[in-house]
Design an enzyme around this catalytic site. Sequence first.
Site, PDB file in Angstrom:
ATOM      1  CB  THR A 163      -0.942   0.072   1.218  1.00 17.93           C
ATOM      2  OG1 THR A 163      -1.548   1.366   1.278  1.00 17.93           O
ATOM      3  CG2 THR A 163      -0.210  -0.174   2.533  1.00 17.93           C
ATOM      4  CG  ASP A 165      -2.613   4.871   2.240  1.00 18.44           C
ATOM      5  OD1 ASP A 165      -2.317   5.606   1.282  1.00 18.44           O
ATOM      6  OD2 ASP A 165      -3.781   4.636   2.579  1.00 18.44           O
ATOM      7  N   GLY A 208      -3.937   8.629   1.944  1.00 15.92           N
ATOM      8  CA  GLY A 208      -3.609   8.494   3.358  1.00 15.92           C
ATOM      9  C   GLY A 208      -4.873   8.663   4.158  1.00 15.92           C
ATOM     10  CD  GLU A 260      -7.575   8.968   1.121  1.00 20.06           C
ATOM     11  OE1 GLU A 260      -8.683   9.101   0.585  1.00 20.06           O
ATOM     12  OE2 GLU A 260      -6.892   7.929   1.028  1.00 20.06           O
ATOM     13  NE  ARG A 312      -3.656   2.989  -5.960  1.00 17.86           N
ATOM     14  CZ  ARG A 312      -4.790   2.935  -5.265  1.00 17.86           C
ATOM     15  NH1 ARG A 312      -5.945   3.126  -5.873  1.00 17.86           N
ATOM     16  NH2 ARG A 312      -4.779   2.715  -3.976  1.00 17.86           N
TER      17      ARG A 312
END
Length: 395
Positions: A163, A165, A208, A260, A312
């Site tokens: 991920t 994140d 995030g 986010e 991404r």
Amino acid sequence: MVRKRIGILTGGGDVPGLNAVIKSVTYRGSENDIEVVGLRRGWEALTHLNLEDPTSRSHYIIPLNRENTRTIDRRGGTVLHSSRTNPSKMQKLPDHFVGKDFPVSLSTKGGIATKTWDLTGQVLANLSGLGIEHLIAIGGDDTLSYAGKLNDLGVKIIAIPKTMDNDVRNTEYCIGFSTAITRASDAIQRQRTTVGSHERIGIFRVFGRDAGFTALYTAYATSIRCVIPEYKVNLNKLIQLLLEEKRANPSNYALVVLSEGAGWEGYKLQEYGEPDAYGHRKKASVAESLADEIKRRVGEETITSDLTYDLRSGDPDFMDKLVALTFGNMAYDAILEGKTGLMSALVEGRYDLVPIPDAKLGPRKLDVASTYNTERYRPIYANKRGLPIFLNRAS
């Protein structure tokens, strides 16, 4: 003699590096005469597969070999495709299961009742029907939470964290993180020319939802301010800091990057749309909200840029390819040793195998005290001696 068979799937959002994992496992399998089966579209492959239907089998199952994986590591995304499927909370049954008996749950949120089915029994049946003895699940918190459930039910499974994140517990690094920071840094550096030309405040939004790793490390690499979910800033103070920086800049501009899920004191993040399989709704842009507040409070013009999906996309950088290849090989080695319930990880800067994270603990968060300057709304640059390469420790 029946050959040993490994299954591999990718779930949740795609990130660069996934194909390198798939290739490394496939190539290693060919050296040991072990079959590697690609399960397409994440957990959906095991909930929707109809073993009696050839069309369904070709839709969800692909035998992997050296020929069809030879070049896949040269590009991003996942050749196995992905989905956000939660087999234990299916909101709709596949057509060929309608009318069949599966465990049902009812939940109410906001006055709306939701009915879901648990298809875990079908997942187990499909794994058995496919002859898969060991499973590799590549994903973030949501995908790996179900991997943990299968392990508890006796399925032999190894997890690989991915991920951008970077918020999976028990590891300091997740596949996709480096490329995301590289992309965000490049985009911000390019857009400096436009923001500076128009003498504005540039506001960038990155992924995030629950953790600020992507925003913080982007700010660290580009020397700008950031706002993260783990700390609610004071909006007036943030605006004044940006205005001071703008006035001090010879080109009369300032920049800030927001996760986010970030916000400020008194701010309520707006969500919209139906929840996904794991209960997450889309979030309204905090960058747009900040731009509106700056305009309303001090009359300053801004330029907002949503970098989320671009981070991404495309090919992996060196770090993500290196980690992906290594994580894949570690997972394969663990399978050869008959291990289960473990995840490839980086701990104290070293590769290791750790337990699949406990889903009840939720995503990993930044340690604000050691990483975030709450007075300047910037990363902390001091006191890094002795830290692992990615400046954080697994938790």
